[in-house]
Design an enzyme around this catalytic site. Structure first.
Site, PDB file in Angstrom:
ATOM      1  N   CYS A  22      60.367  63.334  55.917  1.00 34.37           N
ATOM      2  CA  CYS A  22      59.894  62.145  55.203  1.00 34.37           C
ATOM      3  C   CYS A  22      60.655  61.992  53.896  1.00 34.37           C
ATOM      4  CB  CYS A  22      58.386  62.220  54.956  1.00 34.37           C
ATOM      5  SG  CYS A  22      57.864  63.657  53.993  1.00 34.37           S
TER       6      CYS A  22
ATOM      7  N   ALA B  21      50.630  71.396  59.831  1.00 31.88           N
ATOM      8  CA  ALA B  21      49.544  70.876  58.997  1.00 31.88           C
ATOM      9  C   ALA B  21      49.893  69.493  58.434  1.00 31.88           C
ATOM     10  CB  ALA B  21      49.261  71.854  57.855  1.00 31.88           C
TER      11      ALA B  21
END
Length: 435
Positions: free
Chosen positions: A361, A247
């Protein structure tokens, strides 16, 4: 040019991050003064938007130049009256990316205290990347605010503003001026959550086009490192690929497009309503090879013979390539152990000779280079591979990896460089082969 203070971190997080960026291996490599300078620069970079907007294009549907022309025509409709028309240029080494320079910081005069709208930090981040203010992101606004009023928008830096307040005296940062699209009662009134634009930004501190509803089939906003991940994975038509933490589906759809929509991309996420978002994105991009399942990726492999005919769990070694864009702190909070367990499942799901790409990230060692070191120790059959395209820097010392191993990693470090390749979010990519 810095217009915001360095990113606001809890003292324990700041101390932890400083230990990462001043670790013994790194100090031995670059020296204390240079390491300290890089760390302080990083804290400044993290509070400012990148200097380029990255647009991933659907080159499986149309040629890049055709998309660029259509996008330019669409953006002209919203950029009329700007100081200068935004320019789009192809990325020199990522073939499906267009880059648009962000204009800023601009000289914008703040309005009075009776025109202040305070928004949450995530909403403010979106504003700095070109978005309007959507109503759910508004925390406080003037008592008598009406639709059409000119307002100044501020970010609640420390998350202390109470939703529905008439004003806020805490720590806040100005991000631009706009025009209210709703009355105060229409934002904070009783009833169901209000959706849609609450403030249309007319004078943002950083100017970048809004892509809300702009060519959704052909243009997809995505951070440059996230696009690079798909190319590094290198999926080929006819393969079976697993995206373990999929997602909202940007990387999933990119993988399917790179495969020319031939083969199968299995997308997993454990939150059910996010799976519908993946399916909608795939449908918008006309991709039929994506199969999305609500499932915990830490249990994706089963040895017990209870595997489904089409969905998870799967037998060991079911996939040609696996992408693990791992859950992470997103910056530098102390990590939990979820990444290691998910990485173990990724290796089990991968065929012998298959390719595994691990990405995050975040900027910490514990979630990046230390995970690589753990994987290499734990799975002797894993070997690091070179990455193409090569856009980021090499890995960071501090996890006991050799210089050769660090050279095979790709770490995006905004504190080291400028331009479209360096001025990105913090990101990390490792590529393995299972021998």
């Amino acid at each position: 040019m810095s217009v915001f203070p360095k990113i606001s971190l809890r003292p324990d997080v700041a101390d932890y991050l400083k230990g990462v960026f001043l670790n013994k291996e790194l100090l031995a490599s670059v020296g204390h003064q240079e390491a300290e300078r890089h760390f302080q620069t990083l804290l400044t970079c993290l509070s400012h938007p990148p200097s380029y907007t990255c647009v991933r294009t659907s080159v499986h549907l149309a040629p890049l130049e055709e998309i660029r022309r259509e996008l330019a025509d669409e953006l002209k409709k919203q950029t009329c009256g700007w100081e200068e028309e935004p320019k789009m240029v192809p990325h020199p080494s990522v073939p499906d990316v267009l880059l648009i320079p962000v204009v800023g910081p601009r000289l914008v005069e703040q309005l009075g205290n009776d025109a202040e709208v305070v928004v949450g930090a995530q909403c403010a981040h979106a504003v700095l990347r070109g978005a309007d203010v959507f109503a759910p992101g508004i925390l406080s606004c003037p008592k008598y605010m009406k639709a059409g009023d000119a307002v100044s928008v501020y970010s609640d830096v420390e998350g202390k503003c109470t939703r529905g307040a008439f004003g806020f005296r805490g720590s806040k940062i100005f991000v631009g001026n706009g025009v209210a699209r709703r009355d105060r009662a229409g934002i904070f009134g009783a009833g169901e959550t209000v959706r849609g634009v609450g403030v249309r930004m007319t004078e943002p501190l950083y100017r970048s086009p809004s892509f809300d509803g702009v060519l959704p089939r052909l243009a997809f906003l995505q951070n440059l490192p996230s696009v690079v991940v798909g190319h590094v994975l290198g999926p080929r038509p006819g393969e079976r690929v697993l995206d373990m933490c999929a997602a909202p589906g940007g990387k999933t759809c990119h993988i399917a497009a790179l495969m020319e929509d031939r083969g199968e991309v299995v997308a997993l996420d454990k939150i059910r309503n996010k799976m519908e978002l993946i399916r909608r994105n795939a449908e918008t991009l006309q991709l039929r090879s994506v199969a999305a399942f609500c499932f915990n990726s830490t249990k994706v492999v089963s040895d017990d013979g209870d595997c489904g005919a089409e969905g998870p769990p799967f037998p060991p070694e079911s996939f040609d390539r696996v992408l693990l864009d791992a859950p992470c702190s997103g910056l530098g909070q102390r990590p939990n152990l979820a990444s290691a367990w998910t990485l173990k499942e990724a290796v089990r799901a991968l065929k012998r000779g298959g390719v595994l790409v691990y990405s995050t990230c975040t900027v910490t060692l514990a979630e990046n280079e230390e995970q690589v070191a753990w994987a290499l120790r734990t799975f002797p059959g894993l070997a690091l591979l070179p990455q193409e395209p090569r856009v980021g820097a090499e890995g960071m010392p501090g996890a006991g990896l050799s210089p050769e191993q660090l050279g095979l990693l790709q770490r995006f470090r905004p504190e080291l460089s400028r331009g479209p390749d360096g001025d990105t979010i913090g990101f990390f990519i490792a590529k393995f082969r299972k021998n």
